[in-house]
Design an enzyme around this catalytic site. Sequence first.
Site, short mmCIF file in Angstrom:
data_model
loop_
_atom_site.label_atom_id
_atom_site.label_comp_id
_atom_site.label_asym_id
_atom_site.label_seq_id
_atom_site.Cartn_x
_atom_site.Cartn_y
_atom_site.Cartn_z
N HIS A 154 0.86 -1.18 0.00
CA HIS A 154 0.00 0.00 0.00
C HIS A 154 0.90 1.24 0.00
O HIS A 154 2.12 1.13 -0.20
CB HIS A 154 -0.97 -0.03 1.18
CG HIS A 154 -0.31 -0.10 2.52
ND1 HIS A 154 0.09 1.03 3.19
CD2 HIS A 154 0.04 -1.14 3.30
CE1 HIS A 154 0.65 0.68 4.34
NE2 HIS A 154 0.64 -0.65 4.42
N ALA A 155 0.35 2.42 0.21
CA ALA A 155 1.09 3.67 0.00
C ALA A 155 2.40 3.79 0.76
O ALA A 155 3.43 4.15 0.18
CB ALA A 155 0.19 4.86 0.32
#
Length: 89
Positions: A15-16
């Site tokens: 994810h980010a």
Amino acid sequence: MIKENIRVVNSTGLHARPAATLIKVIKKYESSVTLVNGEKTIILKGLMSVLGAGVKGNSNIDIICEGIDEQDAMTEIKDLFSSGFGEKE
């Protein structure tokens, strides 16, 4: 060229935050880095390329490093994945 099969040990995948960490590491090296996730083959250049790979947690991916400092890049990338990007449970 070096190709390694790597286990994504953190349950949340790329994810980010881990994607940003991965890009920060990749940008330190001259070698190109490619991520293979199933049918997707993506040259990693920025955050969106990593997120677009759709890497899930507890999965396996292939990382390909190619260039003058490919061994150093691969070593640091493998260490990053094995640490779970600091999210290992």
